[in-house]
Structure formats: structure tokens, C-alpha cells
Motif scaffolding. Structure first.
Motif, short mmCIF file in Angstrom:
data_model
loop_
_atom_site.label_atom_id
_atom_site.label_comp_id
_atom_site.label_asym_id
_atom_site.label_seq_id
_atom_site.Cartn_x
_atom_site.Cartn_y
_atom_site.Cartn_z
N ARG A 71 36.72 68.28 -3.24
CA ARG A 71 36.06 67.51 -4.29
C ARG A 71 34.72 66.96 -3.84
N TRP A 72 34.62 66.56 -2.58
CA TRP A 72 33.38 66.00 -2.05
C TRP A 72 33.00 66.73 -0.77
N GLU A 73 31.71 66.83 -0.54
CA GLU A 73 31.24 67.48 0.69
C GLU A 73 31.74 66.73 1.92
N HIS A 74 31.85 65.41 1.83
CA HIS A 74 32.23 64.63 3.01
C HIS A 74 33.73 64.69 3.31
N GLU A 75 34.46 65.56 2.62
CA GLU A 75 35.85 65.81 3.00
C GLU A 75 35.96 66.75 4.19
N LEU A 76 34.90 67.49 4.49
CA LEU A 76 34.93 68.47 5.56
C LEU A 76 34.23 67.91 6.79
N PRO A 77 34.95 67.68 7.89
CA PRO A 77 34.29 67.14 9.08
C PRO A 77 33.43 68.18 9.77
N GLU A 78 32.34 67.71 10.35
CA GLU A 78 31.51 68.55 11.20
C GLU A 78 32.13 68.58 12.59
N PRO A 79 32.33 69.76 13.21
CA PRO A 79 32.90 69.78 14.57
C PRO A 79 32.04 68.99 15.55
N CYS A 80 32.67 68.05 16.24
CA CYS A 80 31.93 67.17 17.15
C CYS A 80 32.64 67.06 18.49
N VAL A 81 31.87 67.11 19.55
CA VAL A 81 32.37 66.78 20.88
C VAL A 81 32.25 65.27 21.07
N LEU A 82 33.02 64.73 22.03
CA LEU A 82 33.06 63.29 22.23
C LEU A 82 32.45 62.89 23.56
N HIS A 83 31.95 61.66 23.61
CA HIS A 83 31.35 61.11 24.83
C HIS A 83 31.91 59.69 25.00
N PRO A 84 33.16 59.56 25.47
CA PRO A 84 33.82 58.25 25.51
C PRO A 84 33.08 57.23 26.39
N GLU A 85 33.08 55.99 25.90
CA GLU A 85 32.46 54.87 26.61
C GLU A 85 33.29 53.62 26.36
N GLU A 86 33.72 52.97 27.42
CA GLU A 86 34.49 51.73 27.29
C GLU A 86 33.56 50.52 27.19
N VAL A 87 33.85 49.65 26.22
CA VAL A 87 33.09 48.40 26.06
C VAL A 87 34.06 47.28 25.71
N ASN A 88 33.60 46.04 25.84
CA ASN A 88 34.40 44.88 25.45
C ASN A 88 34.23 44.59 23.97
N THR A 89 35.29 44.12 23.34
CA THR A 89 35.21 43.68 21.95
C THR A 89 35.83 42.29 21.82
N TYR A 90 35.43 41.61 20.74
CA TYR A 90 35.89 40.26 20.47
C TYR A 90 36.25 40.16 18.98
N PRO A 91 37.11 39.23 18.61
CA PRO A 91 37.61 39.22 17.22
C PRO A 91 36.54 39.01 16.18
N TRP A 92 36.78 39.61 15.02
CA TRP A 92 36.00 39.35 13.82
C TRP A 92 36.12 37.86 13.51
N ALA A 93 35.02 37.15 13.35
CA ALA A 93 35.03 35.70 13.22
C ALA A 93 35.11 35.28 11.75
N GLU A 94 36.33 35.16 11.24
CA GLU A 94 36.53 34.76 9.86
C GLU A 94 37.97 34.28 9.70
N ASP A 95 38.16 33.32 8.80
CA ASP A 95 39.49 32.74 8.53
C ASP A 95 40.09 32.20 9.83
N ASP A 96 41.28 32.69 10.21
CA ASP A 96 41.94 32.14 11.39
C ASP A 96 41.99 33.14 12.55
N THR A 97 41.03 34.09 12.60
CA THR A 97 41.00 35.04 13.72
C THR A 97 40.62 34.37 15.03
N LEU A 98 39.91 33.22 14.94
CA LEU A 98 39.52 32.42 16.09
C LEU A 98 39.67 30.95 15.69
N PRO A 99 39.71 30.03 16.64
CA PRO A 99 39.75 28.61 16.28
C PRO A 99 38.60 28.24 15.35
N ALA A 100 38.88 27.37 14.39
CA ALA A 100 37.88 27.01 13.39
C ALA A 100 36.62 26.42 14.01
#
Length: 318
Positions: free
Chosen positions: A158-187
Motif C-alpha cells: 500500500r505504501w512505498e515505506h512498507e519495503l525496507p532498504e537493505p542496510c548494514v549495521l554499525h553498532p555503537e554503545e551509548v548511555n541513555t537516561y529516562p524521558w523526563a515527564e510525569d513520574d519517570t523521574l522525581p518531580a
């Protein structure tokens, strides 16, 4: 900029994620990839979606999409074939080996290879999508005598974006922190983050660094880490089988970078003299390498149960 230097209270919330950095290429069946050929034993049935599907008027043939992308053009649509209301083959989106991806959790029975699929057809009045995971033991699967040469395809998408383009990966580890909204972190911490964001915007204008988009969670395909909640707001994701809080396995996103996440952009992909979208070098092959979309350009979060990997995953568009 070190977010922990600005907000030391975030240290206990630090969680590693692996950015996959997909780029168009020629991945093989034994590689981790987005949109490439699956490691699929020849004698194993390909997954099919048996649910009723929304009827369409026109669509795009997969081969037309491939030829148009190679030529840098847009494909032409075709009338939707009539009388073909049977099961629909799932489209293979990604394949990830634990040996390649730091932080990828094991699946049922210690499985170390996960394969992600999406039904290419819409379901119901809200155009819902259906996804499925297939977990495997990589070594045992690689010992199969024969592998599927080409998966079954639907005549039209139905849509062109239903077909993925073949892609190789280049993994990289990074730190993440919570989305800051509601009660994800102390108010009190969220209030400090909001005040800091306001001060940055007042001093540096619309291109100022912000916690939510520049310092907490990177855009694009990634494994593990914290989920984003830009569209829905934070949600509690619990296992339907046992009620355990679920763990984020994978995030899939159509856009790897944009003008609002400048600090996450690899140095080799940006023009330091420019800001926003104009600074992105390489065009669509860098900004939208997989050619996929999820919802209205949202994030697809795939959650799994840490108490029992055999319990059904949950799919959340956020």
C-alpha cells in the motif's frame, strides 16, 4: 556535554543502549541487518498474517519500488488486484545476532538471534499494524542444510515505506537516561531539567541543546536503553501473562537523525558550519536509510518479559 555533570542525580538512572546506525548496503543471511535476507531454513514455513485486511484501491509493486530507488525516482502506483483476500506474507524488517549487538537480551531457551516482521497490510478502521518476532539459536539455525533463497512477497504494497532498504549495521554503545515527564523521574529533578532547558533556549535560541532530544535518548534504531514517549506520554508496559514490568528489547524508527537531535548526529555526517536539518550530510541515505516508517513517523518500541522470555512481546508506537 556530559548530562551527568549538569544533573548528577541521573547517575543511578543510567542505562546503556546500542545504536544500530543502519546504512544502505548488501548484508548477507548470516549478518545482523535491517531489510536484508533472513537466515531462514528452507523447510520452515514463512510467517503469514491470517487476519482480515483493509481493502485498498492501489499500491506499489516491490520491484517497482526497488528500481525507482536505484534511479532516485518515485515509483508509480498500480491498481490493487481483486480477489486476493487470503493470508498475507509478513515483510522481514530486521535480523539481530547477539554476537553482533552489545546488550541484546536472550530470548526463550537462551535464543541469541531475533528476527522482526511486519504485516504490510493495514488492519481495521485505525490502520493498525501487526508485528511478530521469531527467536532462534544462531548456531543451530546456521547448521541447516538449505536456506530460503527468497521470501514470498505480496504483489503490491500500500505504501512505498512498507519495503525496507537493505542496510548494514554499525553498532555503537551509548548511555541513555529516562524521558523526563510525569513520574519517570522525581518531580524536583524534572522541574530542574525543565528550567535548565528554558535557560538554554533563552540564551542560545531554537538550536539550543535540550535534555529530552539531545542528552537523554538518541534517535533511530537501537537495542535496549530507555524508551521515548514523545507522542503518547509515559506508559506502564506490563506483561499480559504475568504482570511483570516489561523490558525494552528494541526501538525501530524511520528517521536516524533530524534537526532536533543535532548532538546525536555522527561527526562525519554533519557540517559543523550549519545547524538543524541543513547540517545533515548524505541526504536520505543517512537521515532515512531504511526507508521505513512507523505510524506517523513515531518510534516502534518492542517490549519483552524479563521474567519469562517466552511470554508474548508488546508493541508500542510512541
Amino acid at each position: 556535554m556530559s548530562v551527568e555533570a549538569v544533573f548528577p542525580e541521573l547517575v543511578p538512572y543510567r542505562v546503556r543502549t546500542t545504536r544500530l546506525h543502519p546504512r544502505p548496503g548488501r548484508p548477507g543471511t548470516h549478518d545482523s541487518h535491517v531489510g536484508g535476507p533472513m537466515l531462514w531454513p528452507d523447510d520452515e514455513p514463512w510467517p503469514l498474517c491470517h487476519e482480515p485486511h483493509r481493502s485498498e484501491d492501489d499500491g506499489y509493486a516491490p520491484d517497482d519500488i526497488r528500481r525507482s530507488r536505484a534511479a532516485g525516482a518515485r515509483p508509480s502506483s498500480r491498481p490493487w488486484p481483486r480477489g486476493e483476500d487470503g493470508p498475507v506474507p509478513f515483510v522481514a524488517l530486521a535480523q539481530l545476532f547477539r554476537r553482533d549487538i552489545p546488550g541484546l537480551v536472550r530470548g526463550p531457551g537462551g535464543a541469541d538471534l531475533v528476527q522482526l516482521f511486519r504485516c504490510p497490510s493495514a488492519h481495521g478502521p485505525y490502520l493498525g499494524r501487526r508485528y511478530t518476532l521469531r527467536w532462534r539459536d544462531a548456531v543451530r539455525t546456521e547448521r541447516a542444510e538449505r536456506f530460503l533463497a527468497a521470501p514470498p512477497e505480496v504483489p503490491l504494497l500500500r505504501w512505498e515505506h512498507e519495503l525496507p532498504e537493505p542496510c548494514v549495521l554499525h553498532p555503537e554503545e551509548v548511555n541513555t537516561y529516562p524521558w523526563a515527564e510525569d513520574d519517570t523521574l522525581p518531580a524536583s529533578l524534572i522541574a530542574r531539567i525543565d528550567a535548565w532547558d528554558d535557560a538554554q533556549a533563552a540564551e542560545h535560541g531554537p538550536d539550543a541543546v535540550s535534555y529530552q532530544y539531545d542528552l537523554s535518548i538518541p534517535p533511530g534504531w537501537r537495542v535496549g536503553g530507555w524508551p521515548t514517549w514523545a507522542s503518547t506520554g509515559p506508559m506502564a508496559i506490563d506483561c499480559a501473562s504475568c504482570g511483570s514490568p516489561m523490558r525494552l528489547l528494541l526501538t525501530a524508527e524511520g528517521c536516524e537523525m533530524d534537526g532536533g537531535s543535532h548532538s546525536w548526529m555522527p561527526l562525519e555526517d554533519r557540517d559543523p558550519a550549519l545547524s538543524g536539518k541543513e547540517s545533515i550530510l548524505g541526504g536520505p541515505s543517512v537521515a532515512r536509510p531504511t526507508r521505513l516508517r512507523f505510524g506517523r513517523d513515531g518510534d516502534l518500541h518492542v517490549f519483552v518479559c524479563p521474567a519469562d522470555p517466552g511470554h508474548a512481546p508488546r508493541w508500542v508506537l510512541a
